[in-house]
Write a protein that holds these residues in place. Structure first.
Motif, mmCIF file in Angstrom:
data_model
loop_
_atom_site.group_PDB
_atom_site.id
_atom_site.type_symbol
_atom_site.label_atom_id
_atom_site.label_comp_id
_atom_site.label_asym_id
_atom_site.label_seq_id
_atom_site.Cartn_x
_atom_site.Cartn_y
_atom_site.Cartn_z
ATOM 1 N N VAL A 1 0.824 -1.203 0.000
ATOM 2 C CA VAL A 1 0.000 0.000 0.000
ATOM 3 C C VAL A 1 0.863 1.259 0.000
ATOM 4 C CG1 VAL A 1 -0.200 0.168 2.524
ATOM 5 C CG2 VAL A 1 -2.050 1.019 1.086
ATOM 6 N N ASP A 2 2.139 1.149 0.385
ATOM 7 C CA ASP A 2 3.029 2.315 0.369
ATOM 8 C C ASP A 2 3.257 2.841 -1.043
ATOM 9 O OD1 ASP A 2 5.910 0.816 -0.404
ATOM 10 O OD2 ASP A 2 4.512 -0.412 0.737
ATOM 11 N N VAL A 3 3.126 1.960 -2.057
ATOM 12 C CA VAL A 3 3.304 2.402 -3.442
ATOM 13 C C VAL A 3 2.214 3.402 -3.820
ATOM 14 C CG1 VAL A 3 3.424 1.625 -5.846
ATOM 15 C CG2 VAL A 3 4.429 0.231 -4.035
ATOM 16 N N LEU A 4 1.008 3.222 -3.304
ATOM 17 C CA LEU A 4 -0.081 4.163 -3.585
ATOM 18 C C LEU A 4 0.243 5.544 -3.034
ATOM 19 C CD1 LEU A 4 -2.988 4.682 -4.575
ATOM 20 C CD2 LEU A 4 -3.795 3.932 -2.336
ATOM 21 N N ARG A 5 0.858 5.610 -1.861
ATOM 22 C CA ARG A 5 1.184 6.905 -1.251
ATOM 23 C C ARG A 5 2.262 7.646 -2.035
ATOM 24 N NH1 ARG A 5 4.432 8.835 3.363
ATOM 25 N NH2 ARG A 5 5.544 6.859 3.321
ATOM 26 N N LYS A 6 3.139 6.900 -2.725
ATOM 27 C CA LYS A 6 4.266 7.527 -3.415
ATOM 28 C C LYS A 6 4.083 7.573 -4.932
ATOM 29 C CE LYS A 6 7.410 5.795 0.157
ATOM 30 N NZ LYS A 6 8.548 4.902 0.445
ATOM 31 N N ALA A 7 2.892 7.275 -5.413
ATOM 32 C CA ALA A 7 2.676 7.262 -6.863
ATOM 33 C C ALA A 7 2.797 8.669 -7.441
ATOM 34 C CB ALA A 7 1.290 6.683 -7.180
ATOM 35 N N VAL A 8 3.039 8.728 -8.734
ATOM 36 C CA VAL A 8 3.164 10.022 -9.407
ATOM 37 C C VAL A 8 1.846 10.354 -10.109
ATOM 38 C CG1 VAL A 8 5.645 9.780 -9.750
ATOM 39 C CG2 VAL A 8 4.087 8.943 -11.504
ATOM 40 N N CYS A 9 1.579 11.641 -10.215
ATOM 41 C CA CYS A 9 0.358 12.099 -10.879
ATOM 42 C C CYS A 9 0.687 13.388 -11.618
ATOM 43 C CB CYS A 9 -0.762 12.320 -9.866
ATOM 44 S SG CYS A 9 -2.309 12.834 -10.619
ATOM 45 N N GLU A 10 0.610 13.357 -12.938
ATOM 46 C CA GLU A 10 0.920 14.527 -13.751
ATOM 47 C C GLU A 10 -0.324 15.336 -14.100
ATOM 48 O OE1 GLU A 10 2.981 13.054 -17.115
ATOM 49 O OE2 GLU A 10 4.745 12.384 -15.979
ATOM 50 N N ASP A 11 -1.492 14.827 -13.764
ATOM 51 C CA ASP A 11 -2.745 15.526 -14.060
ATOM 52 C C ASP A 11 -3.010 16.558 -12.956
ATOM 53 O OD1 ASP A 11 -5.194 16.407 -14.832
ATOM 54 O OD2 ASP A 11 -6.148 14.423 -14.899
ATOM 55 N N GLU A 12 -3.028 17.830 -13.311
ATOM 56 C CA GLU A 12 -3.235 18.884 -12.324
ATOM 57 C C GLU A 12 -4.664 18.923 -11.801
ATOM 58 O OE1 GLU A 12 -2.088 22.516 -14.122
ATOM 59 O OE2 GLU A 12 0.072 22.056 -14.098
ATOM 60 N N THR A 13 -5.580 18.272 -12.495
ATOM 61 C CA THR A 13 -6.971 18.258 -12.041
ATOM 62 C C THR A 13 -7.279 17.044 -11.181
ATOM 63 O OG1 THR A 13 -7.724 17.097 -14.031
ATOM 64 C CG2 THR A 13 -7.669 19.503 -14.116
ATOM 65 N N MET A 14 -6.258 16.332 -10.747
ATOM 66 C CA MET A 14 -6.432 15.155 -9.902
ATOM 67 C C MET A 14 -5.680 15.398 -8.595
ATOM 68 S SD MET A 14 -5.587 11.173 -10.832
ATOM 69 C CE MET A 14 -6.649 11.255 -12.281
ATOM 70 N N VAL A 15 -6.237 14.935 -7.490
ATOM 71 C CA VAL A 15 -5.584 15.148 -6.196
ATOM 72 C C VAL A 15 -4.268 14.386 -6.162
ATOM 73 C CG1 VAL A 15 -7.793 15.479 -5.028
ATOM 74 C CG2 VAL A 15 -6.779 13.193 -5.122
#
Length: 610
Positions: free
Chosen positions: A280-294
């Motif tokens: 579950v730690d991978v979910l906390r450290k995932a990357v997100c390039e979409d500025e409209t997503m938390v």
């Protein structure tokens, strides 16, 4: 006997006590708290879940959804094992992919509930109506104009005038029924009952199941529409760095709605769903390039918060979160506000006696085991990897013979090059970022306490100077850690300040150190990693710290030399001061406190076993 053992394949060895503890928790239909299954890397958590418990939890009346955030599909005990360190993989997992993985698993559980007749359209509507307004979204889905409020659509009337009742065609139940009917005629395979499913059911029962699946599809579309309305607000939140609970919850509405529906449908001996979140730690450290997503950390926290709230308020289906990240052993309990917010089940693998009982005569001879136990310890994954190397010893492409010492040397060299050295390079980058954050004022003052070695990092953005400072900080910490025999009890020894040390934090983040919960030790994840850390320090001391006339910021003292004690008390960093300020000297506020030193390193590691 040793020759016979060499040909045996590695097998998954049962852990009866631990299996019983986890199985008894999962046997209950609903529980008040999620369970956190944590421990250092390589002790067999994923193997235990995948190969010992999930087969039992998949038999009726049970149903289990297993989500591995590190691997898209469930893995075998030997292939594609999780990396030893917690370094980001290439490519790094993205938050949209992990969201789809979690939602697909919960949708599969919901389908199982519908096929058993545990969930209907009314259950979905009741769960959705508890925390969401539906009229506008349903009106847009069905194409019926939403009824405006009387304040905007009706002119001022006398107090005696009667207010007409709202049209029955625009009420939420009517809009819901119309949307479900339209969805049932769609061709979305995800929310349809297939031809081969429920073969022994009557047409009325199949129609009931299809209506429930159509209701789930409508609920997903409604929540997706409401999340879309908040995209610009999320973009502004990300730009300003603020936090909004409603915006964070909008990203987790769909999986949490499914959890709510499934928890309400759970019933003993009829339908008992479970959710297992591995890594579950991978979910906390995932990357997100979409500025409209938390951000990923906000999504992770929101989901866990709502699981906790559902369990505390109404009880939730068993949710088991497995991780090797030391953050979840102590800090997660603090961040979520209560020392017992999770049910903690921490495992450290086998004791040396247990490992010897399982390994000797079946996988290793008595003499081989003495060497393996002394050098690597009882970590199950390292034992399996050494055994696989031993089995391949006859292969001509393997550069070692059957001698167990040669096999272990080859294995340690592999760990050094492929695990420890890259992780330490990443730790150095984390320390350099810490120095940059201190210059920018992003680090709170209480973390820069008086006398702390990391109190005064370089004050300019010179990369060379910052790199040297980070290297000295990391070497100082590793040497101090060697001096404590690689174990610090941060609670019993009143050593909580170690959690402020950026070097300790960096090594925990890259996964080389593990912060235990009980007993509260901070230590290397395995004995093999521990030996590689000692080798890294020895090589760094002999090769990279032959510095001359470096600018070192004085750590609020006027010492002429600083001793770095080693196991044999013959390693020190002798600093010959060129200029010493006394306490009586007044230093202008705009003048930087720098000192020029000649650094001479004398190292003797004869007493340190590598």
């Amino acid at each position: 006997m040793a020759a016979a053992a060499a040909g045996r394949p590695w097998r998954v060895i049962p852990r009866p006590v631990l299996e019983t503890v986890l199985h008894n928790h999962a046997l209950r239909p609903r529980v008040p708290q999620p369970l956190l299954f944590h421990g250092p890397r390589g002790v067999g958590k994923s193997t235990l879940l995948l190969h010992r418990l999930l087969p039992r939890w998949s038999e009726q009346p049970h149903a289990a959804a297993f989500v591995d955030f590190l691997h898209p599909t469930p893995i075998s005990a030997s292939a594609n094992a999780a990396p030893w360190s917690l370094l980001a993989t290439d490519p790094a997992p993205s938050l949209p992919d992990l969201r789809r993985r979690l939602e697909s698993a919960l949708e599969g559980l919901a389908r199982a509930a519908v096929l058993r007749g545990a969930v209907g359209s009314k259950d979905v509507l009741a769960a959705l109506s508890r925390s969401h307004g539906l009229r506008t979204a349903l009106s847009r889905l069905t194409g019926v104009p939403a009824a405006r409020s009387s304040a905007t659509s009706v002119p001022a009337r006398s107090p005696t005038a009667s207010v007409p009742a709202r049209s029955s065609t625009t009420s939420v139940p009517a809009l819901w029924a119309r949307a479900v009917l339209a969805s049932a005629r769609g061709d979305d395979v995800t929310f349809r009952i297939g031809e081969g499913e429920a073969p022994n059911c009557s047409m009325e029962e199949r129609a009931y199941m299809q209506e429930a699946m159509a209701a789930l599809r409508v609920a997903k579309e409604v929540l997706g529409m409401q999340e879309g309305w908040r995209k610009e607000a999320v973009r502004e939140m990300n730009r300003t760095g603020r936090f909004s609970r409603s915006l964070a919850n909008s990203a987790t509405d769909w999986p949490c709605l499914l959890l709510d529906v499934l928890s309400g449908a759970a019933e003993e001996d009829f339908f008992q769903p479970k959710l297992v979140l591995n890594n579950v730690d991978v979910l906390r450290k995932a990357v997100c390039e979409d500025e409209t997503m938390v951000p990923a950390a906000m999504y992770h926290d929101s989901f866990i918060w709502r699981v906790i709230a559902l369990g505390a308020n109404e009880q939730c289906l068993p949710v088991i979160m497995s991780t090797s990240d030391g953050y979840y052993s102590s800090e997660a309990f603090v961040d979520f506000g209560f020392p017992n917010i999770f049910i903690s089940r921490e495992t450290f693998g086998w004791t040396p006696q247990e490992a010897k009982l399982h390994m000797v005569s079946e996988f290793f001879s008595e003499q081989e085991w003495k060497v393996v136990d002394e050098v690597l310890g009882p970590n199950p994954r390292q034992l399996s990897e050494i055994y696989m190397l031993k089995q391949k010893a006859n292969s001509p492409e393997v550069p070692h013979d059957k001698n167990i010492e040669e096999i272990i040397d080859t294995y340690l060299a592999h760990l050094q090059v492929s695990v420890v050295n890259p992780a330490m390079e990443e730790a150095l980058r984390i320390l350099q970022k810490f120095a940059s954050d201190v210059r920018d004022g992003k680090v709170p003052e209480n973390r820069l306490s008086f006398g702390a070695p990391w109190r005064h990092p370089p004050r300019d953005d010179n990369p060379n100077l910052s790199s040297k400072w980070a290297k000295i900080q990391l070497m100082d910490f590793v040497q101090s850690f060697v001096n404590t025999e690689f174990g610090v009890n941060y609670l019993a020894d009143d050593s909580l300040e170690i959690l402020d040390d950026p070097a300790a934090v960096a090594m925990i983040e890259v996964g080389l150190l593990y912060q235990q919960r009980d007993p509260s030790f901070m230590r290397p994840i395995t004995r093999g990693i521990q030996r590689c850390l000692a080798r890294w320090f020895a090589c760094s001391a002999k090769v990279t710290i032959e510095l001359s006339r470096i600018n070192i910021i004085l750590l609020a003292t006027s010492n002429t030399w600083t001793k770095l004690s080693s196991p044999n008390e013959r390693s020190w960093l002798q600093v010959v001061s060129k200029k010493i300020f006394t306490r009586q000297q007044v230093i202008p506020m705009d003048q930087e406190l720098f000192f020029n030193f000649d650094v001479q390193l004398a190292v003797d590691f004869d007493g340190l076993t590598l």
